[in-house]
Write an enzyme that holds these catalytic residues in place. Structure first.
Site, short mmCIF file in Angstrom:
data_model
loop_
_atom_site.label_atom_id
_atom_site.label_comp_id
_atom_site.label_asym_id
_atom_site.label_seq_id
_atom_site.Cartn_x
_atom_site.Cartn_y
_atom_site.Cartn_z
N ARG A 50 -0.54 -5.88 6.17
CA ARG A 50 -0.68 -5.99 4.86
C ARG A 50 -1.43 -4.56 4.28
NH1 ARG A 50 -5.36 -7.90 3.99
NH2 ARG A 50 -5.01 -9.93 5.08
N TYR A 102 9.05 -7.04 -22.23
CA TYR A 102 9.71 -7.93 -21.01
C TYR A 102 9.02 -9.30 -21.04
CZ TYR A 102 11.10 -9.73 -16.66
OH TYR A 102 11.51 -10.61 -15.84
N LYS A 199 15.56 -4.11 -10.15
CA LYS A 199 16.40 -3.56 -11.15
C LYS A 199 17.22 -2.37 -10.23
CE LYS A 199 14.78 -6.97 -13.19
NZ LYS A 199 13.77 -6.75 -14.24
C1 LIG Z 1 12.44 -7.43 -14.38
C2 LIG Z 1 11.34 -6.62 -15.04
C3 LIG Z 1 10.08 -6.87 -14.74
C4 LIG Z 1 9.56 -7.94 -13.85
O1 LIG Z 1 10.27 -7.67 -12.51
P1 LIG Z 1 10.36 -8.80 -11.35
O2 LIG Z 1 11.02 -7.95 -10.13
O3 LIG Z 1 11.33 -9.71 -11.84
O4 LIG Z 1 9.21 -9.43 -11.18
C5 LIG Z 1 9.16 -6.16 -15.41
N1 LIG Z 1 9.77 -5.11 -16.40
C6 LIG Z 1 10.80 -5.27 -16.68
C7 LIG Z 1 11.18 -3.99 -17.79
C8 LIG Z 1 11.78 -5.73 -16.11
O5 LIG Z 1 13.04 -5.71 -16.54
#
Ligand SMILES: *Cc1c(COP(=O)(O)O)cnc(C)c1O
Length: 383
Positions: A50, A102, A199
């Protein structure tokens, strides 16, 4: 390979460690271990997973190098990164955030933080006067996303960072849409940069991951302490996949960006389309500001159909894009923001922000753009 002098494409491939120090292996192995032996009774570099492990170190060093931070942090999701970064605030503090945010971050800021004693004001963050007007004696932070999602509102990063510095506030920026390849907020004065590495950085729609970094050693120390104490860390296997994804970011993002440019221009001329939002369009309202702080338009665009009745057939008829919330994958992803990415936001708020039921977002993947265009066209009425 720990040097900040390499250019981004090189850093993406070689990251902090481009071979396993223990064996010379060409990829840092998945150190699937929860704890580390104390040789001769003394703790080594790694102690308990961790707190840190070589697989996680790889992606943490990578994001710090890419963004120009002193230290990076990898979390189990983008939301864990957002929440962990905001642990720099305390009960009684006040935060200023964009009203165009978001959906998951909106949910955290509006439903969870107030319960922890942190008040949040949502303003039109592109308007510096609204930021100034929202500042109170208890204000401690400003949260940014630029371009915003899904309407591509552009915020002047340098100007907001300057307000934050002048007023002694922490500035946070979610850089998910641009990635460090196109936009480097720490260089523009931002304190903490956050990513949903789910992403573009991961890039293959196969992991959830979050990253954060800062150029301020004191903040880095506090983020480290919270990460270790709270434990929302990225698992070794996901660190491996993320590191592997980061290596090809430039190729993927450039391909997606080119495809997005083509689709944006063609959609703008399609009879069923009312409006297109994409920073690469010559008539995009925030174009000059965006390109004063970023080097590319990104690979995501939004468009609005003229007729609400055309949405359902389009979502049913297109074959190539995944119809889903998310973005930044090698495959094209088509999102109906109203019911997917922004479902957490109440209908009246969405309408007030201009997120209409006719709005769609495309994250353009690396497929052949002609196939994507033909696929979209067969789903849209030729009217
Ligand atoms: C998807 C997203 C998040 C959240 O991320 P996760 O990996 O789904 O928890 C935060 N900010 C933006 C701009 C995103 O597109």
């Amino acid at each position: 390979m720990a040097s900040k002098t390499y250019r981004p494409a090189t850093l993406l491939v070689h990251q902090g460690n481009d071979r396993d120090p223990a064996t010379g292996a060409s990829a840092i192995p998945i150190y699937q271990a929860s704890t580390y032996h104390h040789f001769e009774g003394k703790p080594g570099e790694y102690d308990y997973a961790r707190s840190g492990n070589p697989s996680r170190q790889q992606v943490e060093d990578a994001i710090a190098l890419l963004e120009g931070g002193v230290r990076g942090f990898a979390y189990a999701s983008g939301m864990a990164a957002v929440a962990s970064a905001l642990s720099l605030l305390h009960s009684g503090d006040h935060l200023i955030a964009p009203n165009d945010l978001y959906g998951g971050t909106w949910r955290y800021l509006s439903l969870i933080l107030p319960d922890q004693g942190i008040e949040v004001s949502f303003v039109d963050i592109t308007d510096l006067q609204q930021i100034e007007d929202a500042i109170r004696p208890s204000t401690r932070g400003i949260f940014l996303e630029t371009p915003s999602n899904p309407l591509f509102n552009i915020t002047d990063i340098r100007a907001v960072a300057a307000i934050a510095k002048e007023r002694g506030l922490l500035s946070f920026l979610d850089n998910t849409f641009m990635t460090p390849l196109l936009q480097r907020p720490l260089d523009l004065g931002i304190d903490v940069v956050i990513h949903s590495a789910t992403k573009f950085l991961g890039g293959h729609s196969d992991i959830l991951a979050g990253l954060a970094t800062t150029a301020n050693p004191e903040l880095a120390g506090r983020l480290k302490r919270f990460q270790n104490a709270f434990g929302a860390v990225l698992a070794p296997f996901d660190c491996f996949l993320l590191s592997r994804g980061i290596k090809t970011l430039k190729l993927r993002l450039e391909a997606g960006q080119q495809g997005a440019q083509v689709l944006a221009e063609r959609l703008q001329n399609h009879p069923a389309v009312a409006r297109v939002w994409f920073p690469g369009l010559s008539d995009f309202a925030g174009r000059d500001l965006h390109f004063s702080q970023a080097t590319g338009p990104g690979a995501v665009l939004s468009f609005e159909l003229k007729d609400k009745g055309d949405i359902a057939p389009l979502l049913q008829q297109v074959r190539l894009p995944i119809i889903a919330p998310s973005l930044g994958g090698v495959e094209t992803i088509l999102t109906h923001c109203w019911s997917m990415s922004h479902a957490a936001i109440p209908a009246a708020t969405k309408t007030a922000l201009g997120i209409n039921e006719t709005l769609l977002r495309i994250s353009v993947g690396i497929e052949d753009v002609e196939d994507l265009w033909e696929d979209l066209c067969q789903g849209l009425p030729a009217r």
